[in-house]
Write an enzyme that holds these catalytic residues in place. Structure first.
Site, PDB file in Angstrom:
ATOM      1  N   GLU A   1     -24.715 -20.733 -27.371  1.00  0.00           N
ATOM      2  CA  GLU A   1     -24.376 -19.419 -27.933  1.00  0.00           C
ATOM      3  C   GLU A   1     -22.882 -19.232 -28.181  1.00  0.00           C
ATOM      4  O   GLU A   1     -22.491 -18.484 -29.072  1.00  0.00           O
ATOM      5  CB  GLU A   1     -24.896 -18.321 -27.001  1.00  0.00           C
ATOM      6  CG  GLU A   1     -24.004 -17.964 -25.801  1.00  0.00           C
ATOM      7  CD  GLU A   1     -23.807 -19.111 -24.812  1.00  0.00           C
ATOM      8  OE1 GLU A   1     -24.664 -20.012 -24.768  1.00  0.00           O
ATOM      9  OE2 GLU A   1     -22.789 -19.108 -24.102  1.00  0.00           O
TER      10      GLU A   1
ATOM     11  N   ARG B   1     -20.500 -21.096 -29.407  1.00  0.00           N
ATOM     12  CA  ARG B   1     -20.009 -21.521 -30.724  1.00  0.00           C
ATOM     13  C   ARG B   1     -20.388 -20.519 -31.818  1.00  0.00           C
ATOM     14  O   ARG B   1     -19.724 -20.456 -32.845  1.00  0.00           O
ATOM     15  CB  ARG B   1     -20.545 -22.922 -31.031  1.00  0.00           C
ATOM     16  CG  ARG B   1     -22.047 -22.991 -31.040  1.00  0.00           C
ATOM     17  CD  ARG B   1     -22.563 -24.425 -30.945  1.00  0.00           C
ATOM     18  NE  ARG B   1     -22.478 -24.959 -29.583  1.00  0.00           N
ATOM     19  CZ  ARG B   1     -22.773 -26.205 -29.249  1.00  0.00           C
ATOM     20  NH1 ARG B   1     -23.161 -27.057 -30.170  1.00  0.00           N
ATOM     21  NH2 ARG B   1     -22.678 -26.607 -28.003  1.00  0.00           N
TER      22      ARG B   1
ATOM     23  N   ASP C   1     -18.467 -17.089 -18.094  1.00  0.00           N
ATOM     24  CA  ASP C   1     -18.537 -17.597 -19.465  1.00  0.00           C
ATOM     25  C   ASP C   1     -17.710 -16.762 -20.455  1.00  0.00           C
ATOM     26  O   ASP C   1     -17.763 -16.985 -21.662  1.00  0.00           O
ATOM     27  CB  ASP C   1     -20.011 -17.667 -19.894  1.00  0.00           C
ATOM     28  CG  ASP C   1     -20.294 -18.831 -20.824  1.00  0.00           C
ATOM     29  OD1 ASP C   1     -19.458 -19.750 -20.891  1.00  0.00           O
ATOM     30  OD2 ASP C   1     -21.340 -18.813 -21.500  1.00  0.00           O
TER      31      ASP C   1
ATOM     32  N   LYS D   1     -13.898 -17.246 -26.179  1.00  0.00           N
ATOM     33  CA  LYS D   1     -15.338 -17.065 -25.943  1.00  0.00           C
ATOM     34  C   LYS D   1     -15.516 -16.048 -24.820  1.00  0.00           C
ATOM     35  O   LYS D   1     -15.042 -16.245 -23.707  1.00  0.00           O
ATOM     36  CB  LYS D   1     -15.982 -18.400 -25.552  1.00  0.00           C
ATOM     37  CG  LYS D   1     -17.440 -18.262 -25.080  1.00  0.00           C
ATOM     38  CD  LYS D   1     -18.106 -19.607 -24.782  1.00  0.00           C
ATOM     39  CE  LYS D   1     -19.491 -19.418 -24.142  1.00  0.00           C
ATOM     40  NZ  LYS D   1     -20.177 -20.690 -23.821  1.00  0.00           N
TER      41      LYS D   1
ATOM     42  N   LYS E   1     -31.682 -20.881 -18.757  1.00  0.00           N
ATOM     43  CA  LYS E   1     -31.140 -21.882 -17.838  1.00  0.00           C
ATOM     44  C   LYS E   1     -31.945 -21.877 -16.541  1.00  0.00           C
ATOM     45  O   LYS E   1     -32.472 -20.821 -16.163  1.00  0.00           O
ATOM     46  CB  LYS E   1     -29.687 -21.532 -17.485  1.00  0.00           C
ATOM     47  CG  LYS E   1     -28.668 -21.750 -18.581  1.00  0.00           C
ATOM     48  CD  LYS E   1     -27.278 -21.374 -18.077  1.00  0.00           C
ATOM     49  CE  LYS E   1     -26.226 -21.467 -19.173  1.00  0.00           C
ATOM     50  NZ  LYS E   1     -25.971 -22.834 -19.635  1.00  0.00           N
TER      51      LYS E   1
HETATM   52  N1  BES Z   1     -21.639 -21.689 -21.014  1.00  0.00           N
HETATM   53  C1  BES Z   1     -22.280 -22.933 -21.204  1.00  0.00           C
HETATM   54  C2  BES Z   1     -21.388 -24.134 -20.860  1.00  0.00           C
HETATM   55  C3  BES Z   1     -20.907 -24.253 -19.428  1.00  0.00           C
HETATM   56  C4  BES Z   1     -21.565 -25.075 -18.547  1.00  0.00           C
HETATM   57  C5  BES Z   1     -19.776 -23.593 -19.003  1.00  0.00           C
HETATM   58  C6  BES Z   1     -21.113 -25.210 -17.248  1.00  0.00           C
HETATM   59  C7  BES Z   1     -19.305 -23.725 -17.705  1.00  0.00           C
HETATM   60  C8  BES Z   1     -19.976 -24.537 -16.829  1.00  0.00           C
HETATM   61  C9  BES Z   1     -22.720 -23.088 -22.657  1.00  0.00           C
HETATM   62  O1  BES Z   1     -23.033 -21.906 -23.321  1.00  0.00           O
HETATM   63  C10 BES Z   1     -23.940 -23.933 -22.689  1.00  0.00           C
HETATM   64  O2  BES Z   1     -24.930 -23.504 -22.153  1.00  0.00           O
HETATM   65  N2  BES Z   1     -23.852 -25.092 -23.328  1.00  0.00           N
HETATM   66  C11 BES Z   1     -24.942 -25.988 -23.441  1.00  0.00           C
HETATM   67  C12 BES Z   1     -25.037 -26.398 -24.899  1.00  0.00           C
HETATM   68  C13 BES Z   1     -26.270 -27.163 -25.238  1.00  0.00           C
HETATM   69  C14 BES Z   1     -27.480 -26.266 -25.144  1.00  0.00           C
HETATM   70  C15 BES Z   1     -26.114 -27.722 -26.632  1.00  0.00           C
HETATM   71  C16 BES Z   1     -24.669 -27.185 -22.558  1.00  0.00           C
HETATM   72  O3  BES Z   1     -23.519 -27.612 -22.473  1.00  0.00           O
HETATM   73  O4  BES Z   1     -25.589 -27.669 -21.919  1.00  0.00           O
HETATM   74 ZN    ZN Z   2     -22.119 -20.231 -22.633  1.00  0.00          ZN
HETATM   75 MN    MN Z   3     -25.038 -21.314 -23.005  1.00  0.00          MN
END
Ligand code: BES
Ligand code: ZN
Ligand code: MN
Length: 497
Positions: free
Chosen positions: A349, A351, A288, A265, A277
Site C-alpha cells: 500500500e 507505494r 508505518d 509514507k 498480515k
Molecule cells: N509496511 C510494510 C513493510 C514493512 C515491513 C515495514 C516490516 C517495516 C517492517 C509494507 O507495506 C509491506 O507490507 N510490504 C510488503 C510488500 C509486498 C506485499 C509486495 C512486504 O514487504 O512484504
Molecule cells: Zn506498509
Molecule cells: Mn503493507
C-alpha cells in the site's frame, strides 16, 4: 527534549546532578584498559581516583559502556558517569565513524540518566566537530516516550556541555538542539498508538506544531483527494473509517538557494488490508508512518534553523484496513497524473500513497525529490538497520549518502535494475504495483520512479529496518520510534545552503 547549552567553566565545579566523562578504548578490540578522554581539566586527585577505578572495574571504553560512580573526590556533581566512546584518536580530526561513536557513547550515557534534572557532559577535545557530535548525542539521548495522556516524560531536563564556548561551538549546540527537538517530535508521532494517531489527528498535530513557526500547512481531505485524482491514496484509505489525507508542509524563505521536496509514507496502521498480515507481522505496524513523521520533523528543523532552502513536505496519510469498502487485489486505480495501476496485493500500500505524492511534488518541479518510507520487508532482510538508498540519478544518490554519513545515519546504495521493469507489466492497467518474489525492495523503487517528473533528480530511502527499534535501547536510540531520516534530510538541505 532537554534544554542544551555549552559552558567553559571547569568540569569539577560545574553544578549538576551528574557529570558525564568520556573514556576511550585502548585499541580497536576494546580488550585493553580504557583511559579518560582529554578535555576534562579535572584536579590531579580526581584523575588518579578515576584512573584506578577504571582499572579496578576493568572498563574497556567500548561504545555504549556506561558506568556510574558516586562520591568521586573534588567534583561538585553527585554522580560521575563514565561513557565509553570507543577508540577516539586524539592526534587527528576524528572521521565520520569516530564521531558517530561519540554520538552513541554520549547518547547512551544521557539516556541512562533518565529523570536526572541537570546533566553536564565534558567534550573530549576542542574541535567544533567534536562539540557537535557530543551535542547531537546528548540531544538525541535525552528522550523518553511521552506516555499517552501523561504530562511529563522521564527524560533528562537540561544538558550543559563543558567545552569551548566560542561562537562556532554555540552554533553547533543550537543546531543540535533544534534537530533534537525535531527528532523527538518524529519519535513521539511514531510512538503514538494508532487508535489515537490516524490521518485526521496526524494533520491536527501538524497544525498545532507549526504554530509560531514559518511552516505553512495545507491538507487534502477525502473529498479533495477524490476531486484531485489521488486514486492511490483513496484506494488504500477507503477500507478504514478513518479517511486518508495528504498533508503539505512548506517552508519558503526569501531568495532560496534551492528547492527540495520531501515525500513521506504515512500509513498510520498497516494491517495489510484484505491481504491481511499475520498477527506477528502487524505488531510494529503503527510505525508505518515513520517516513511521513521524519519528513515533518525535517521541514520543522530546517525552518527552525532558517536555512536558505525552500522545502516542501508531502505526507501521504492513510490507514490500511480490511473491510467491506476496502480495495481488492485486481482493482485498477487512477493515480494523480493519470497513470492507471493494477493493485495485486493490498499489503503493498505504501507505494500507492507515495506514487500520488511524488506526482504531486513533481508538479512544482523542485530541484530534487527525496521520499522516505518504511516500504518493504525485503529491506529489513537485506540490510537490517541500514537504510537503502535508490534513485534515478547517481550523483544525487551519492549526495544523499554523503549527508547520511556526515550526520551519522547508516545508509547504503541500492540499484534499480532496468531488467526488473518488465515484472511490473500489467494487461489491465499501465503498470502493476508490484513485481515477483525477487528483488522486492528494488521493484518497489522502480514502481515509485514511474511517478517522478521528467528530469527531476530523485532518491528513495527505504527505512523499514531503522525506523523502529523493537529491541533494547542502544546508543542514542530509545526503544520504539528512532526518528531515523530526519537528520539526513536536514543534512541534505544544509549541503545546498
Ligand atoms: N509496511 C510494510 C513493510 C514493512 C515491513 C515495514 C516490516 C517495516 C517492517 C509494507 O507495506 C509491506 O507490507 N510490504 C510488503 C510488500 C509486498 C506485499 C509486495 C512486504 O514487504 O512484504
Ligand atoms: Zn506498509
Ligand atoms: Mn503493507
Amino acid at each position: 527534549m532537554a534544554n542544551l547549552t555549552i559552558s567553559n567553566r571547569s568540569a569539577a565545579d560545574t553544578a549538576a546532578d551528574a557529570l558525564v566523562l568520556a573514556i576511550v578504548a585502548a585499541d580497536q578490540t576494546g580488550d585493553g584498559t580504557a583511559a579518560l578522554a582529554p578535555g576534562h581539566d579535572l584536579p590531579r586527585k580526581t584523575v588518579s581516583h578515576l584512573t584506578s577505578v577504571i582499572a579496578d572495574l576493568e572498563l574497556a571504553g567500548k561504545v555504549g559502556e556506561v558506568t556510574s560512580l558516586a562520591a568521586v573526590p573534588d567534583v561538585s556533581a553527585r554522580l560521575v558517569v563514565l561513557a565509553g566512546i570507543g577508540e577516539l584518536k586524539t592526534d587527528s580530526t576524528p572521521d565520520a565513524t569516530a564521531l558517530e561513536d561519540v554520538r552513541k557513547g554520549v547518547g547512551a550515557a544521557v539516556r541512562s540518566l533518565g529523570k536526572k534534572q541537570q546533566v553536564a557532559v565534558v567534550v573530549p577535545g576542542t574541535s567544533v566537530e567534536l562539540v557537535s557530535a557530543v551535542a547531537d548525542g546528548a540531544a538525541l539521548g535525552a528522550y523518553a516516550v511521552s506516555k499517552a495522556g501523561a504530562t511529563s516524560t522521564d527524560a533528562v531536563e537540561s544538558v550543559t556541555l563543558v567545552g569551548p564556548a566560542d561562537s562556532a561551538s554555540r552554533k553547533a549546540v543550537k543546531r543540535a538542539a533544534a534537530i533534537g527537538e525535531a527528532v523527538a517530535y518524529t519519535r513521539d508521532l511514531v510512538n503514538l498508538p494508532p487508535n489515537l494517531l490516524y490521518p485526521e489527528t496526524f494533520v491536527d498535530s501538524l497544525a498545532e506544531r507549526i504554530k509560531g513557526t514559518k511552516v505553512k500547512l495545507k491538507s487534502y481531505d477525502m473529498k479533495a483527494l477524490r476531486a484531485g485524482g489521488f486514486g492511490g491514496t483513496v484506494g488504500v484509505g477507503q477500507g478504514s473509517v478513518n479517511d486518508p489525507r495528504i498533508a503539505v508542509l512548506s517552508y519558503a524563505p526569501s531568495r532560496p538557494k534551492a528547492s527540495i521536496a520531501f515525500v513521506g509514507k504515512g500509513i498510520t496502521f498497516d494491517s495489510g488490508g484484505l491481504c491481511i498480515k499475520p498477527a506477528n507481522g502487524m505488531l510494529t505496524m503503527k510505525c508505518d508512518m515513520a517516513g511521513a513523521a521524519a519528513v515533518a520533523g525535517a521541514v520543522l528543523a530546517i525552518a527552525e534553523l532558517g536555512l536558505p532552502i525552500a522545502v516542501t513536505g508531502y505526507l501521504g496519510l492513510a490507514e490500511n484496513m480490511p473491510s467491506a469498502t476496502a480495495q481488492r487485489p485486481s482493482d485498477v486505480v487512477t493515480m494523480r497524473g493519470g497513470k492507471t495501476v493494477e493493485v495485486l496485493n493490498t499489503d503493498a500500500e505504501g507505494r500507492m500513497v507515495l506514487g500520488d505524492c511524488i506526482a504531486l511534488a513533481s508538479e512544482s518541479t523542485p530541484d530534487a525529490i527525496v521520499d522516505v518510507a518504511t516500504l518493504t520487508g525485503a529491506q529489513v532482510v537485506a540490510l537490517a538497520n541500514t537504510a537503502a538508498v535508490m534513485g534515478n540519478d547517481d550523483a544525487f544518490r551519492t549526495r544523499v549518502l554523503e549527508a547520511a554519513s556526515t550526520v551519522g545515519e547508516a545508509m547504503w546504495p541500492m540499484p534499480l535494475p532496468k531488467e526488473l521493469r518488465p515484472t511490473l507489466e500489467s494487461i489491465n492497467a499501465d503498470i502493476a504495483h508490484k513485481g515477483g518474489a525477487e528483488g522486492g525492495m528494488l521493484t518497489a523503487g522502480i514502481f515509485l520512479s514511474e511517478f517522478v517528473g521528467k528530469g527531476i533528480p530523485w532518491s528513495h530511502l527505504d527505512i523499514a529496518g531503522p525506523a523502529f527499534n523493537d529491541k533494547a535501547p542502544t546508543g542514542y536510540w530509545p526503544k520504539g520510534g528512532t526518528g531515523f531520516g530526519v537528520r539526513t534530510l536536514v543534512g541534505l538541505a544544509e549541503s545546498y545552503a
